[in-house]
Design an enzyme around this catalytic site. Structure first.
Site, PDB file in Angstrom:
ATOM      1  CG  HIS A  26       3.667  -6.191  12.754  1.00 21.50           C
ATOM      2  ND1 HIS A  26       2.545  -6.976  13.396  1.00 21.50           N
ATOM      3  CD2 HIS A  26       2.208  -7.173  11.191  1.00 21.50           C
ATOM      4  CE1 HIS A  26       1.775  -7.414  13.162  1.00 21.50           C
ATOM      5  NE2 HIS A  26       1.448  -8.269  11.905  1.00 21.50           N
TER       6      HIS A  26
ATOM      7  CE  LYS B 131      -0.402  -4.330  12.366  1.00 24.21           C
ATOM      8  NZ  LYS B 131      -1.441  -4.371  11.447  1.00 24.21           N
TER       9      LYS B 131
HETATM   10  N1  LIG Z   1      -5.262  -9.164   6.903  1.00 24.96           N
HETATM   11  C1  LIG Z   1      -3.977  -9.550   6.102  1.00 24.96           C
HETATM   12  O1  LIG Z   1      -3.898 -10.745   6.472  1.00 24.96           O
HETATM   13  C2  LIG Z   1      -3.624  -8.381   6.489  1.00 24.96           C
HETATM   14  C3  LIG Z   1      -3.620  -7.103   6.784  1.00 24.96           C
HETATM   15  N2  LIG Z   1      -2.487  -5.926   6.958  1.00 24.96           N
HETATM   16  C4  LIG Z   1      -3.472  -4.996   6.815  1.00 24.96           C
HETATM   17  O2  LIG Z   1      -3.988  -4.227   5.364  1.00 24.96           O
HETATM   18  C5  LIG Z   1      -3.967  -3.162   5.719  1.00 24.96           C
HETATM   19  C6  LIG Z   1      -3.027  -2.704   4.489  1.00 24.96           C
HETATM   20  O3  LIG Z   1      -1.873  -2.929   4.474  1.00 24.96           O
HETATM   21  P1  LIG Z   1      -0.355  -2.422   3.773  1.00 24.96           P
HETATM   22  O4  LIG Z   1      -0.864  -2.542   2.856  1.00 24.96           O
HETATM   23  O5  LIG Z   1       0.679  -2.862   4.824  1.00 24.96           O
HETATM   24  O6  LIG Z   1      -0.003  -1.205   3.782  1.00 24.96           O
HETATM   25  P2  LIG Z   1       0.375   0.372   2.921  1.00 24.96           P
HETATM   26  O7  LIG Z   1       0.104   2.019   3.805  1.00 24.96           O
HETATM   27  O8  LIG Z   1       1.273  -0.048   2.471  1.00 24.96           O
HETATM   28  O9  LIG Z   1      -1.030   0.707   1.868  1.00 24.96           O
HETATM   29  C7  LIG Z   1      -2.131   1.217   2.259  1.00 24.96           C
HETATM   30  C8  LIG Z   1      -3.137   1.354   1.157  1.00 24.96           C
HETATM   31  O10 LIG Z   1      -3.971   2.100   1.189  1.00 24.96           O
HETATM   32  C9  LIG Z   1      -3.759   3.713   0.994  1.00 24.96           C
HETATM   33  N3  LIG Z   1      -5.279   4.202   1.767  1.00 24.96           N
HETATM   34  C10 LIG Z   1      -4.727   5.377   1.935  1.00 24.96           C
HETATM   35  N4  LIG Z   1      -5.453   5.859   2.672  1.00 24.96           N
HETATM   36  C11 LIG Z   1      -6.729   6.090   1.380  1.00 24.96           C
HETATM   37  C12 LIG Z   1      -7.786   6.179   1.440  1.00 24.96           C
HETATM   38  N5  LIG Z   1      -8.608   6.927   1.551  1.00 24.96           N
HETATM   39  N6  LIG Z   1      -8.462   5.999   0.748  1.00 24.96           N
HETATM   40  C13 LIG Z   1      -8.471   4.680  -1.066  1.00 24.96           C
HETATM   41  N7  LIG Z   1      -7.282   4.378   0.173  1.00 24.96           N
HETATM   42  C14 LIG Z   1      -6.092   4.815   1.053  1.00 24.96           C
HETATM   43  C15 LIG Z   1      -2.972   3.573   0.226  1.00 24.96           C
HETATM   44  O11 LIG Z   1      -2.669   4.838  -0.388  1.00 24.96           O
HETATM   45  P3  LIG Z   1      -1.544   5.774  -0.167  1.00 24.96           P
HETATM   46  O12 LIG Z   1       0.154   5.273   0.368  1.00 24.96           O
HETATM   47  O13 LIG Z   1      -1.263   6.762  -1.175  1.00 24.96           O
HETATM   48  O14 LIG Z   1      -2.302   6.778   0.948  1.00 24.96           O
HETATM   49  C16 LIG Z   1      -1.643   2.709   0.250  1.00 24.96           C
HETATM   50  O15 LIG Z   1      -2.084   2.266  -1.147  1.00 24.96           O
HETATM   51  C17 LIG Z   1      -3.493  -2.483   7.237  1.00 24.96           C
HETATM   52  O16 LIG Z   1      -5.001  -1.871   7.907  1.00 24.96           O
HETATM   53  C18 LIG Z   1      -2.699  -4.239   7.413  1.00 24.96           C
HETATM   54  O17 LIG Z   1      -3.034  -3.921   9.081  1.00 24.96           O
HETATM   55  C19 LIG Z   1      -2.141  -6.217   5.857  1.00 24.96           C
HETATM   56  C20 LIG Z   1      -0.899  -7.773   5.730  1.00 24.96           C
HETATM   57  C21 LIG Z   1      -1.665  -8.968   6.289  1.00 24.96           C
HETATM   58  O1  LIG Z   2       0.441  -4.458   9.027  1.00 29.93           O
HETATM   59  C1  LIG Z   2       1.558  -6.250   8.312  1.00 29.93           C
HETATM   60  O2  LIG Z   2       1.408  -5.589   8.090  1.00 29.93           O
HETATM   61  C2  LIG Z   2       0.056  -7.020   8.933  1.00 29.93           C
HETATM   62  N1  LIG Z   2      -1.251  -7.036   9.587  1.00 29.93           N
HETATM   63  C3  LIG Z   2      -2.718  -7.977  10.098  1.00 29.93           C
HETATM   64  C4  LIG Z   2      -2.948  -8.034  11.662  1.00 29.93           C
HETATM   65  O3  LIG Z   2      -2.552  -6.465  11.334  1.00 29.93           O
HETATM   66  O4  LIG Z   2      -2.246  -8.617  12.062  1.00 29.93           O
HETATM   67  C5  LIG Z   2      -1.997  -8.857   9.806  1.00 29.93           C
HETATM   68  C6  LIG Z   2      -0.340  -9.897   9.996  1.00 29.93           C
HETATM   69  O5  LIG Z   2       0.167  -9.614  11.035  1.00 29.93           O
HETATM   70  C7  LIG Z   2       0.775  -8.299   8.742  1.00 29.93           C
END
Ligand SMILES: NC(=O)C1=CN([C@@H]2O[C@H](COP(=O)(O)OP(=O)(O)OC[C@H]3O[C@@H](n4cnc5c(N)ncnc54)[C@H](OP(=O)(O)O)[C@@H]3O)[C@@H](O)[C@H]2O)C=CC1
Ligand SMILES: O=C(O)C1=N[C@H](C(=O)O)C[C@H](O)C1
Length: 266
Positions: free
Chosen positions: A155, A159
């Site tokens: 990744h 992350k």
């Molecule tokens: N299921 C799937 O297919 C996928 C899952 N993911 C997961 O999704 C999640 C987000 O990933 P990603 O978008 O890359 O991460 P990012 O860090 O880009 O985004 C996370 C967001 O959550 C916000 N956040 C942090 N703390 C809080 C809080 N206390 N209350 C509300 N919002 C908050 C952050 O705001 P700020 O930056 O201002 O703190 C930011 O906007 C991760 O857990 C990742 O593993 C990711 C990709 C695919």
């Molecule tokens: O944080 C990410 O980017 C992703 N998170 C998910 C995971 O923890 O598996 C899904 C995907 O791999 C991207």
């Protein structure tokens, strides 16, 4: 037919931004509100990249649920707050679709019970990319025939959680069918701690973090004289959105917790 009212937690994040676009572009969906811990009170259009989106921004999940009462909450934040958001949504009768990874087994159990008590659905998907879901299913199939497996997830370096939710789910799915085995030499010793990765039921999980990567996973099986490698790559975050849509369309029709899209794609 009335639109499905959707709220998104984490709208400024990498995934949240894609989800906002998905909801905006999908007929029958309405972006009713967003949850942003740093910016309650304004409109989404106040932030870069959201021109014209006159959607209220809440910083308090309780208030959002009470005032907006969406049909679905899509959570794309962090495990710490994702759990609070999901529980609060369920307590208000709002159906969560959770992409946030890093929930513990105990937390999943608690949410399952809450869904049961409330009689509403919730979908938690460690990976929304349909190719990744197939990669996990194919790995589970292979796990019936190969006891020796190493999971290598790769990744981007922003992350927070390791191993990835996908790697944990893959190991769980393989463990359901694989005869337990402690892999490697019985006297194997790490001369540098962590060299053999994490251990799940004797399987090893290795987490690679590098700038330039998005989300990738390779599951390697080995047996006498052969290896089998199953690999999936996400090259952008749009790759996750068809799975998010499938989850949103499904969560409004179910009344239990579903953990993993593999349980709804058939
Ligand atoms: N299921 C799937 O297919 C996928 C899952 N993911 C997961 O999704 C999640 C987000 O990933 P990603 O978008 O890359 O991460 P990012 O860090 O880009 O985004 C996370 C967001 O959550 C916000 N956040 C942090 N703390 C809080 C809080 N206390 N209350 C509300 N919002 C908050 C952050 O705001 P700020 O930056 O201002 O703190 C930011 O906007 C991760 O857990 C990742 O593993 C990711 C990709 C695919
Ligand atoms: O944080 C990410 O980017 C992703 N998170 C998910 C995971 O923890 O598996 C899904 C995907 O791999 C991207």
């Amino acid at each position: 037919m009335t639109n499905l009212k959707i709220a998104i937690a984490g709208p400024r994040g990498r995934m949240g931004r894609e989800a906002v676009l998905l909801v905006q572009e999908t007929e029958g969906y309405e972006l009713a509100a967003v949850l942003d811990h740093k910016n309650g009170g304004g409109l989404l259009s106040d932030f870069d990249g959201f021109a014209g989106m006159e959607v209220p921004v809440y910083s308090d999940v309780q208030l959002l649920m009470q005032e907006v009462h969406p049909d679905v909450l899509i959570d794309l934040t962090t495990p710490e707050v994702g759990m609070l958001h999901t529980k609060t949504a369920l307590e208000h009768g709002v159906r969560p679709v959770v992409g946030t990874t890093g929930f513990t087994k105990e937390q999943l159990q608690e949410l399952e019970e809450l869904c049961h008590d409330k009689g509403i659905g919730c979908i938690i998907a460690p990976n929304f990319a349909l190719g990744a879901v197939l990669m996990m299913k194919f790995s589970q199939m292979a796990g019936r025939y190969f006891q020796d497996v190493e999971i290598i997830e790769l990744h981007h370096d922003q992350k927070l959680d390791a191993p990835s939710g996908t790697a944990v789910k893959t190991a769980e799915m393989i463990a359901e069918v694989r005869e337990t085995k402690q892999q490697g030499h019985p006297e194997e010793k790490e001369t540098i701690k962590g060299a053999r990765g994490a251990n799940y039921d004797g399987m090893h999980i290795h987490s690679v973090r590098l700038p330039g990567l998005i989300a990738h996973q390779q599951v390697m099986f080995g047996a006498d004289g052969q290896t089998l490698t199953i690999r999936h790559d996400s090259y952008n975050r749009a790759s996750f959105m068809s799975g998010v849509k499938l989850a949103v369309d499904t969560v409004v029709k179910i009344d239990t917790l579903v953990y993993g899209l593999e349980n709804i794609i058939e």
